[in-house]
Design a protein around this motif. Structure first.
Motif, PDB file in Angstrom:
ATOM      1  N   HIS A  34       0.903  -1.276   0.037  1.00 50.81           N
ATOM      2  CA  HIS A  34      -0.006  -0.095  -0.082  1.00 50.81           C
ATOM      3  C   HIS A  34       0.838   1.201  -0.130  1.00 50.81           C
ATOM      4  O   HIS A  34       2.089   1.209   0.669  1.00 50.81           O
ATOM      5  N   ILE A  35       0.295   2.525  -0.493  1.00 41.60           N
ATOM      6  CA  ILE A  35       0.873   3.655  -0.527  1.00 41.60           C
ATOM      7  C   ILE A  35       0.051   4.662   0.105  1.00 41.60           C
ATOM      8  O   ILE A  35      -1.162   4.654  -0.201  1.00 41.60           O
ATOM      9  N   SER A  36       0.902   5.254   1.124  1.00 40.55           N
ATOM     10  CA  SER A  36       0.028   6.035   1.916  1.00 40.55           C
ATOM     11  C   SER A  36       1.010   7.217   2.778  1.00 40.55           C
ATOM     12  O   SER A  36       2.118   7.283   2.477  1.00 40.55           O
ATOM     13  N   VAL A  37       0.421   7.634   3.709  1.00 42.61           N
ATOM     14  CA  VAL A  37       1.314   8.581   4.654  1.00 42.61           C
ATOM     15  C   VAL A  37       1.815   7.922   5.911  1.00 42.61           C
ATOM     16  O   VAL A  37       1.990   8.699   6.897  1.00 42.61           O
ATOM     17  N   HIS A  38       1.487   6.545   5.968  1.00 40.07           N
ATOM     18  CA  HIS A  38       1.818   5.880   7.280  1.00 40.07           C
ATOM     19  C   HIS A  38       3.394   6.113   7.892  1.00 40.07           C
ATOM     20  O   HIS A  38       3.544   5.684   8.870  1.00 40.07           O
ATOM     21  N   GLY A  39       4.057   6.360   6.829  1.00 39.42           N
ATOM     22  CA  GLY A  39       5.780   6.639   7.174  1.00 39.42           C
ATOM     23  C   GLY A  39       5.733   7.629   8.165  1.00 39.42           C
ATOM     24  O   GLY A  39       6.972   7.715   8.761  1.00 39.42           O
ATOM     25  N   LEU A  40       4.867   8.641   8.283  1.00 37.69           N
ATOM     26  CA  LEU A  40       5.071   9.685   9.059  1.00 37.69           C
ATOM     27  C   LEU A  40       4.709   9.562  10.492  1.00 37.69           C
ATOM     28  O   LEU A  40       3.868   8.770  10.814  1.00 37.69           O
ATOM     29  N   ASN A  41       5.492  10.182  11.604  1.00 40.75           N
ATOM     30  CA  ASN A  41       4.814  10.149  13.092  1.00 40.75           C
ATOM     31  C   ASN A  41       3.437  10.670  12.812  1.00 40.75           C
ATOM     32  O   ASN A  41       3.240  11.530  12.358  1.00 40.75           O
ATOM     33  N   ILE A  42       2.701   9.972  13.824  1.00 44.13           N
ATOM     34  CA  ILE A  42       1.379  10.638  13.825  1.00 44.13           C
ATOM     35  C   ILE A  42       1.179  11.883  14.131  1.00 44.13           C
ATOM     36  O   ILE A  42       0.266  12.654  13.609  1.00 44.13           O
ATOM     37  N   PHE A  43       1.934  12.596  15.181  1.00 43.46           N
ATOM     38  CA  PHE A  43       1.965  14.083  15.394  1.00 43.46           C
ATOM     39  C   PHE A  43       2.446  14.905  14.254  1.00 43.46           C
ATOM     40  O   PHE A  43       1.888  15.948  14.160  1.00 43.46           O
ATOM     41  N   VAL A  44       3.228  14.423  13.436  1.00 44.72           N
ATOM     42  CA  VAL A  44       3.865  15.241  12.400  1.00 44.72           C
ATOM     43  C   VAL A  44       2.610  14.948  11.215  1.00 44.72           C
ATOM     44  O   VAL A  44       2.263  16.327  10.569  1.00 44.72           O
ATOM     45  N   ALA A  45       2.106  14.093  11.089  1.00 42.70           N
ATOM     46  CA  ALA A  45       0.866  14.012  10.060  1.00 42.70           C
ATOM     47  C   ALA A  45      -0.182  14.725  10.576  1.00 42.70           C
ATOM     48  O   ALA A  45      -0.853  15.537   9.663  1.00 42.70           O
TER      49      ALA A  45
END
Length: 351
Positions: free
Chosen positions: A189-200
């Motif tokens: 899958h391609i997503s923004v999951h690589g970001l820390n949740i606080f940063v996202a």
């Protein structure tokens, strides 16, 4: 002498004397038309003989221990490259973040033109390596307990500013390359999951604002062979309202294509079903584009074959002989018809 006479009596095409033959203009026209038709049919039959056709066979898939190549070329017009990551999980639940693969990300401007390139040696950001994923659960749940304890360092602040500026400029991203995964069921899958949740959270102000609109230019599981159609190529999914998660359920069929030259091309074809799950403000998951694949236990073998020369000769004799006979009949009919028209005129002149 009797034997020769007997042999002559077997002649199926007796010739008339030259002075008994009558040549007419109508016969010449019919002959020319017949020659054109026969030449056209000859070229058609020759091309039909030279072209190959395919034969499909099915057997049980006996391949073991091989990798599955996944070719991807997908554009995300509303997400910058800095926030996108590619993740892969196999059926056993193993989360692979450092596959032997080649993945590139191309920065795109608002008009879709390339403004930068980034090469990824890993599929996701390094801080994402220990982050456990499950596509049916919250991908940021393990970070909730550290949310209040987390503080921005200078790099995180710079990243937030950079991404916000890219979003304001309308930057997009094209992700393309090849993933080599284990030959078992799984998903990527391609997503923004690589970001820390606080940063996202600081970048998007909530998961509902993550626009995962995408254009699939190419998605395949091996090299292409003649006649192959990948059903997801050219797929366009643009979100106008709330965001959500796209899931493509893919059934892969192992395939072997055998050329007429005996060369064998191992590849895969697939079918797909699509599902979209819209988000609301209370969802804890983050939008993503999932490709969940499973492999069929049956292998399809496609063989190129050519028609036999005897088959070509048989068809050629049939079409040319039929055309010749038809033009002969047409010539006789036209001759009689013209004769019927000219005889009354001749009698009236004689009188």
């Amino acid at each position: 002498m009797g034997v020769k006479q007997f042999i002559k009596s077997l002649h199926a095409f007796p010739r008339a004397e030259e002075h008994l033959l009558q040549k007419t203009q109508s016969g010449a026209v019919v002959s020319i038309i017949g020659l054109v038709i026969m030449a056209t049919l000859f070229l058609h039959e020759l091309r039909y003989y030279l072209t190959t056709y395919t034969v499909h066979q099915m057997s049980v898939d006996l391949k073991r221990g091989e990798t599955l190549p996944i070719h991807i070329n997908i554009t995300f017009p509303s997400l910058p490259c800095d926030v996108l990551s590619v993740d892969a999980i196999d059926m056993s639940g193993k989360h692979e973040v450092d596959l032997d693969t080649n993945i590139w990300k191309l920065r795109l401007n608002r008009d879709g033109f390339i403004i930068g390139t980034e090469y990824l040696s890993d599929l996701v950001e390094k801080e994402h390596a220990d982050h456990k994923h499950d596509h049916n659960k919250d991908h940021h749940g393990d970070s909730d307990q550290k949310l209040h304890a987390h503080s921005f360092d200078q790099d995180a602040e710079n990243m937030v500013k950079k991404v916000k500026q890219a979003l304001a400029n309308g930057e997009g991203c094209r992700v393309y390359g090849v993933l080599d995964v284990q030959r078992v069921a799984g998903n990527f899958h391609i997503s923004v999951h690589g970001l820390n949740i606080f940063v996202a959270q600081m970048i998007f102000d909530g998961a509902i604002h993550v626009n995962v609109s995408h254009i699939i230019h190419d998605l395949s599981f091996g090299p292409k062979y003649p006649g192959l159609h990948n059903p997801l190529d050219g797929t366009v999914r643009i979100l106008r309202g709330a965001s959500g998660t796209f899931k493509y359920y893919i059934k892969i069929v192992p395939t072997e294509y055998r050329y007429i030259s005996k060369e064998v091309l191992p590849t895969n074809q697939f079918s797909v079903m699509e599902y979209f799950s819209p988000m609301n403000e209370f969802d804890r998951t983050w939008p993503a584009v999932y490709f969940l694949y499973d492999l069929s236990p049956v292998t399809v073998t496609i063989k190129e074959e050519r028609r036999s020369f005897l088959h070509f000769i048989t068809r050629l004799c049939a079409v040319l002989g039929g055309t010749f006979a038809l033009t002969g009949m047409l010539d006789r009919w036209m001759y009689r018809f013209l004769e019927m028209l000219t005889k009354p005129n001749a009698k009236s002149v004689y009188r």
